[in-house]
Design a protein around this motif. Structure first.
Motif, short mmCIF file in Angstrom:
data_model
loop_
_atom_site.label_atom_id
_atom_site.label_comp_id
_atom_site.label_asym_id
_atom_site.label_seq_id
_atom_site.Cartn_x
_atom_site.Cartn_y
_atom_site.Cartn_z
N ASP A 1 0.82 -1.21 0.00
CA ASP A 1 0.00 0.00 0.00
C ASP A 1 0.86 1.26 0.00
O ASP A 1 0.38 2.34 0.35
CB ASP A 1 -0.93 0.02 1.21
N ARG A 2 2.12 1.14 -0.42
CA ARG A 2 3.02 2.30 -0.39
C ARG A 2 3.57 2.59 -1.77
O ARG A 2 3.77 1.69 -2.60
CB ARG A 2 4.16 2.05 0.60
N GLU B 1 5.91 8.88 -1.68
CA GLU B 1 6.51 9.24 -0.40
C GLU B 1 7.93 9.77 -0.66
O GLU B 1 8.57 9.37 -1.63
CB GLU B 1 6.63 8.02 0.51
N PRO B 2 8.43 10.64 0.20
CA PRO B 2 9.82 11.10 0.05
C PRO B 2 10.79 10.06 0.58
O PRO B 2 11.52 10.28 1.55
CB PRO B 2 9.85 12.39 0.88
N LEU B 3 10.81 8.90 -0.07
CA LEU B 3 11.63 7.78 0.34
C LEU B 3 12.23 7.16 -0.91
O LEU B 3 11.50 6.73 -1.81
CB LEU B 3 10.79 6.76 1.10
N LEU B 4 13.57 7.10 -0.97
CA LEU B 4 14.27 6.63 -2.17
C LEU B 4 14.99 5.32 -1.90
O LEU B 4 15.74 5.21 -0.93
CB LEU B 4 15.28 7.68 -2.62
N ILE C 1 15.13 14.57 -3.13
CA ILE C 1 14.09 13.60 -2.80
C ILE C 1 12.73 14.24 -2.64
O ILE C 1 11.73 13.76 -3.19
CB ILE C 1 14.49 12.80 -1.54
N ALA C 2 12.65 15.33 -1.90
CA ALA C 2 11.35 15.97 -1.68
C ALA C 2 10.73 16.43 -3.00
O ALA C 2 9.54 16.22 -3.26
CB ALA C 2 11.50 17.15 -0.71
N ALA C 3 11.54 17.05 -3.86
CA ALA C 3 11.03 17.54 -5.14
C ALA C 3 10.65 16.38 -6.05
O ALA C 3 9.63 16.43 -6.76
CB ALA C 3 12.08 18.42 -5.81
N MET C 4 11.44 15.31 -6.07
CA MET C 4 11.11 14.15 -6.91
C MET C 4 9.82 13.49 -6.42
O MET C 4 8.98 13.08 -7.23
CB MET C 4 12.25 13.14 -6.90
N ALA C 5 9.67 13.38 -5.11
CA ALA C 5 8.46 12.77 -4.56
C ALA C 5 7.23 13.59 -4.92
O ALA C 5 6.18 13.03 -5.28
CB ALA C 5 8.59 12.64 -3.05
#
Length: 232
Positions: free
Chosen positions: A106-107, A171-174, A161-165
């Motif tokens: 669910d992510r 989510e801001p998770l790479l 990360i924040a901008a790509m998310a």
């Protein structure tokens, strides 16, 4: 009446002390760098061990300081959208890191799929069900000389990360992939490692030790010249 030998020794005392003290300081700086080298090698070994450790679940509460390099194994789906980060590789040239949204349970997170050559910029990418082995990462790609991302042209210059998310709705998770199955034939995974972490302490130590040798050599040369001048 003063003895000439005593006067000669007194005249050489100051430059000799100056040379020995200066060389001692330089040797101490070199030794300090060797101690720093030992510390850095220990840190790099810990990071390598962390990178290659057993996979862990994706964190619910994100803590970059604690979870950087955390290994993960995911099953899910690569979605068709992508962000292209312009990079250059030695002996290869310009190309792009391809970052796509990846749905697992669910992510929805960011997946750094790896490097593709510049000529494959607009090539069709594989998407759909995939198994991923990789590591969580918070890359430090941006510095004062890094241009701003051209979002409209989909040419990025850093993995922000924040901008790509925000751009991909994740989510801001790479996760940086080490292995993707099935693998897109035009994309080569570029897993995280310690190669990009600076470790110049040995070079610094050699520099300080070399300067100490030069310093002593110059001191010896100066005293020798002074001695010859005094004898003429």
């Amino acid at each position: 009446m003063s003895h000439p030998c005593g006067a000669r020794v007194s005249r050489f005392t100051a430059p000799l002390l100056f040379g020995l003290i200066g060389a001692g300081i330089l040797v101490a700086l070199g030794t300090w760098q060797m101690q720093r080298l030992d510390e850095k090698l220990g840190i790099l070994a810990q990071i390598e061990s962390r990178i290659s450790g057993p996979p862990e679940p994706l964190p619910v509460v994100v803590s970059p300081a604690d979870q950087k390099y955390q290994p993960v194994a995911l099953q899910g789906e690569i979605l068709p959208a992508e962000i292209r980060i312009l990079v250059s590789r030695k002996q290869v040239g310009a190309g792009y890191l391809i970052v796509s949204p990846f749905r697992t349970k669910d992510r929805l997170i960011l997946l750094d799929r790896g490097f593709t050559r510049a000529e494959n910029k607009d090539a069709a990418r594989t998407s759909g069900p995939a198994e991923v082995v990789g590591n969580l990462h918070w890359p430090d790609d941006r510095n004062s000389a890094t241009p701003e991302n051209d979002v409209d042209a989909n040419i990025w210059f850093a993995r922000d990360i924040a901008a790509m998310a925000e751009q991909l709705g994740t989510e801001p998770l790479l996760v940086v992939a080490r292995k993707i199955d099935p693998q897109d034939p035009d994309i080569e995974p570029m897993p995280v490692d310690t190669a990009g972490i600076p470790n110049d302490h040995l070079q610094y130590a050699i520099t300080w030790y070399s300067l100490a040798v030069v310093w002593l050599g110059m001191t010896a040369y100066y005293i020798s010249r002074q001695r010859k001048t005094g004898e003429t």
